[in-house]
Write a protein that holds these residues in place. Structure first.
Motif, PDB file in Angstrom:
ATOM      1  N   PHE A 242       0.849  -1.197   0.000  1.00 10.78           N
ATOM      2  CA  PHE A 242       0.000   0.000   0.000  1.00 10.78           C
ATOM      3  C   PHE A 242       0.884   1.245   0.000  1.00 10.78           C
ATOM      4  O   PHE A 242       2.098   1.181   0.198  1.00 10.78           O
ATOM      5  CB  PHE A 242      -0.934  -0.003   1.214  1.00 10.78           C
ATOM      6  N   SER A 243       0.209   2.375  -0.174  1.00 11.77           N
ATOM      7  CA  SER A 243       0.892   3.674  -0.190  1.00 11.77           C
ATOM      8  C   SER A 243       0.883   4.244   1.224  1.00 11.77           C
ATOM      9  O   SER A 243      -0.182   4.543   1.776  1.00 11.77           O
ATOM     10  CB  SER A 243       0.198   4.631  -1.158  1.00 11.77           C
ATOM     11  N   LEU A 244       2.068   4.376   1.807  1.00 12.67           N
ATOM     12  CA  LEU A 244       2.173   4.865   3.175  1.00 12.67           C
ATOM     13  C   LEU A 244       1.780   6.335   3.281  1.00 12.67           C
ATOM     14  O   LEU A 244       1.101   6.741   4.240  1.00 12.67           O
ATOM     15  CB  LEU A 244       3.601   4.652   3.687  1.00 12.67           C
ATOM     16  N   ASP A 245       2.160   7.139   2.313  1.00 17.51           N
ATOM     17  CA  ASP A 245       1.815   8.563   2.383  1.00 17.51           C
ATOM     18  C   ASP A 245       0.307   8.779   2.274  1.00 17.51           C
ATOM     19  O   ASP A 245      -0.264   9.623   2.965  1.00 17.51           O
ATOM     20  CB  ASP A 245       2.557   9.348   1.297  1.00 17.51           C
ATOM     21  N   MET A 275       5.079   0.471   0.659  1.00 21.37           N
ATOM     22  CA  MET A 275       5.572  -0.524   1.598  1.00 21.37           C
ATOM     23  C   MET A 275       4.606  -1.691   1.664  1.00 21.37           C
ATOM     24  O   MET A 275       3.488  -1.626   1.122  1.00 21.37           O
ATOM     25  CB  MET A 275       5.787   0.093   2.980  1.00 21.37           C
ATOM     26  N   ARG A 276       5.047  -2.758   2.299  1.00 21.72           N
ATOM     27  CA  ARG A 276       4.215  -3.955   2.470  1.00 21.72           C
ATOM     28  C   ARG A 276       4.040  -4.213   3.959  1.00 21.72           C
ATOM     29  O   ARG A 276       4.996  -4.188   4.732  1.00 21.72           O
ATOM     30  CB  ARG A 276       4.860  -5.167   1.802  1.00 21.72           C
ATOM     31  N   GLY A 277       2.801  -4.445   4.360  1.00 19.71           N
ATOM     32  CA  GLY A 277       2.507  -4.706   5.762  1.00 19.71           C
ATOM     33  C   GLY A 277       1.017  -4.796   5.975  1.00 19.71           C
ATOM     34  O   GLY A 277       0.224  -4.814   5.033  1.00 19.71           O
ATOM     35  N   ASN A 278       0.601  -4.846   7.225  1.00 20.64           N
ATOM     36  CA  ASN A 278      -0.808  -4.861   7.588  1.00 20.64           C
ATOM     37  C   ASN A 278      -1.296  -3.417   7.645  1.00 20.64           C
ATOM     38  O   ASN A 278      -1.021  -2.686   8.601  1.00 20.64           O
ATOM     39  CB  ASN A 278      -1.006  -5.559   8.937  1.00 20.64           C
ATOM     40  N   CYS A 387       9.119  -3.654   5.325  1.00 22.77           N
ATOM     41  CA  CYS A 387       8.577  -4.257   6.535  1.00 22.77           C
ATOM     42  C   CYS A 387       7.336  -5.068   6.198  1.00 22.77           C
ATOM     43  O   CYS A 387       6.534  -4.703   5.355  1.00 22.77           O
ATOM     44  CB  CYS A 387       8.242  -3.194   7.578  1.00 22.77           C
ATOM     45  N   GLY A 388       7.244  -6.195   6.869  1.00 20.68           N
ATOM     46  CA  GLY A 388       6.124  -7.086   6.640  1.00 20.68           C
ATOM     47  C   GLY A 388       6.292  -7.965   5.427  1.00 20.68           C
ATOM     48  O   GLY A 388       5.453  -8.796   5.130  1.00 20.68           O
TER      49      GLY A 388
END
Length: 391
Positions: A242-245, A275-278, A387-388
Motif C-alpha cells: 500500500f501507499s504509506l503517504d 511498503m508492504r505490511g498490515n 517491513c512485513g
C-alpha cells in the motif's frame, strides 16, 4: 632367596631357624632338610653342595624347580608352593586387586556424584521454589560446563519471570485504578438519577456523564484487548502492499472533526512511499499519534507532518505546538496507563502510545519522541520500506 640366606649366614651369627623365619614367604616353601635323598640328586650336584654352592634340582614336570643349599650339617630346600596354594595366592591377589579397583571406582563415583548430582538437586529445589511463586531464587555458579550454562540460563529465566511478575502486578494495579474511576462515576450518577426531584436538564446531564464514562470503559477494554493480542503476536499478519503517504493523509481526514473544531491547520509534506505490511494495523498507530497531536495542540495551532527516505527506510515526523512533555515524564510516555496531562485523565485510556509502540515494533520499526514544555512535541517513526515482506 638362596643368595640372601648365604649372605645372612656369612655376615651374621643367626641360627638356621632364625634365618628361615626371616626369609619365609607365602610364595615359597622354605624348609630345613636333615638328610638328602642321593637318588634324586645327580652326583655332580652333590659335589657342588659339599662345596657350599647353590644347586637347582628338578622335581617333576608339574612341580617346577627346587633350590638346595648346604647350611652346616643340614640343608635348606627352597621351592614354590604347591599348585593349590599358588592358585590361592593368585586368586587372593586378584581379589585384592578387584577390591582396590572397586574402592577407587566408588571414590570416583562419589566425587562425580558430588560434582554433577548436587547442582542438579540445587536446580530441582530452586525450580520448586519458582513454581510456588518465589522469583527471588538465584543459584551461584563458577562452572563453565553444561551444568554451569544451565544454571546461568535458569538465573536469567527467573530474572525475566520476576520482571514479568512485577509488570503483571503493576498492570493489574493500574487496571484496577483506571476502571475504578469511571465505575465510581457511573455508580454515583446512577444513584443521583433515582431522585424524583431532578429536573429534565439535570437528568440529561447525569445521563450524558454515565454514557461518557461507559464509553470510556468500552474504549479502555478494547484497548486492553488489542494490546494483549499484539503482545502475544511476533510477526505482522495479513500483509498487503500500500501507499504509506496516502494512509497518513487518510488518517488525518478521519480526525477532521477534532482538528476542524479547534481550527488546527495541518502542514503536510509527504514524499511517495510504498511498503508492504498490515495496512489496518499500522493505521491504528497513525490515528493515535495524530490524535494526540490534535488533542494537545491549542485552538488555531499547527501540526507539521514530514517524511523522507533514510538508508532504505521511511522516516515520518509529526510535530505539534502543544503543551509539550517534561523531561521527567518523557521516558515514561510509552508505559501502560501513563498520561502526561493529568487534567485530561478522563479523556483517554492511557494505552494509546503503548499500542503504538507495540505496532511499530511488530513492523520492525522504531518510534522516538522529543519534547520541550510549552513549545510542543515531535514524534519520529522509522519503518523499513520492506517491513512485513514475506521471506
Amino acid at each position: 632367596m638362596a643368595q640372601a640366606i648365604q649372605a645372612l649366614r656369612s655376615r651374621t651369627e643367626l641360627t638356621l631357624e632364625d634365618i628361615l623365619s626371616i626369609v619365609s614367604s607365602p610364595n615359597y616353601n622354605v624348609r630345613r632338610v636333615e638328610v638328602l635323598d642321593p637318588a634324586g640328586i645327580p652326583p655332580e650336584d652333590l659335589e657342588r653342595l659339599e662345596a657350599d654352592e647353590i644347586v637347582h634340582v628338578g622335581r617333576g614336570r608339574f612341580q617346577g624347580i627346587t633350590t638346595v643349599l648346604r647350611f652346616g650339617d643340614a640343608y635348606i630346600s627352597i621351592g614354590l608352593q604347591t599348585p593349590r596354594n599358588l592358585f590361592q595366592i593368585w586368586f587372593s591377589r586378584l581379589w585384592n586387586s578387584i577390591a582396590l579397583y572397586v574402592a577407587i571406582a566408588a571414590a570416583l563415583i562419589l566425587a562425580l556424584a558430588n560434582k554433577v548430582v548436587h547442582p542438579v538437586l540445587q536446580l530441582t529445589a530452586a525450580t520448586q521454589k519458582v513454581a510456588r511463586g518465589d522469583f527471588d531464587v538465584r543459584i551461584e555458579t563458577v562452572r563453565n560446563d553444561e551444568i554451569g550454562h544451565l544454571t546461568r540460563n535458569f538465573n536469567q529465566m527467573v530474572q525475566e519471570l520476576r520482571t514479568i511478575e512485577y509488570l503483571r502486578k503493576d498492570f493489574i494495579s493500574n487496571v484496577s485504578h483506571e476502571l475504578k474511576t469511571p465505575l465510581a462515576a457511573i455508580q454515583g450518577y446512577a444513584r443521583l438519577l433515582q431522585d424524583d426531584r431532578l429536573t429534565v436538564e439535570e437528568r440529561n446531564e447525569y445521563a450524558a456523564v454515565i454514557a461518557r464514562e461507559a464509553g470510556r470503559l468500552a474504549n479502555m477494554s478494547s484497548a486492553m484487548l488489542s494490546l494483549s493480542r499484539l503482545e502475544s503476536q511476533n510477526t505482522v499478519e495479513s500483509t498487503t502492499e500500500f501507499s504509506l503517504d496516502e494512509q497518513i493523509r487518510r488518517s488525518i481526514l478521519v480526525l477532521e472533526p477534532q482538528w476542524d473544531r479547534k481550527r488546527i491547520l495541518f502542514d503536510i509534506e509527504l514524499i511517495p512511499m510504498r511498503m508492504r505490511g498490515n495496512e489496518e494495523l499500522l493505521q491504528q498507530a497513525w490515528l493515535n499519534i495524530l490524535g494526540n497531536a490534535v488533542k494537545f495542540t491549542p485552538d488555531g495551532g499547527r501540526v507539521k507532518v514530514r517524511s523522507r527516505s533514510v538508508e532504505g527506510a521511511w522516516e515520518i515526523t509529526i510535530r505539534d505546538h502543544g503543551i509539550g512533555i517534561s523531561r521527567e515524564d518523557l521516558p515514561r510516555v510509552f508505559e501502560k496507563f501513563f498520561q502526561v496531562d493529568r487534567t485530561r485523565a478522563g479523556e483517554g485510556s492511557g494505552l494509546g502510545l503503548s499500542l503504538v509502540k507495540r505496532i511499530i515494533t511488530l513492523f520492525r520499526g522504531s518510534i522516538t519522541m522529543e519534547s520541550t514544555p510549552g513549545e510542543g512535541t515531535t514524534v519520529t517513526v522509522v519503518l523499513p520500506d520492506d517491513c512485513g515482506e514475506e521471506g
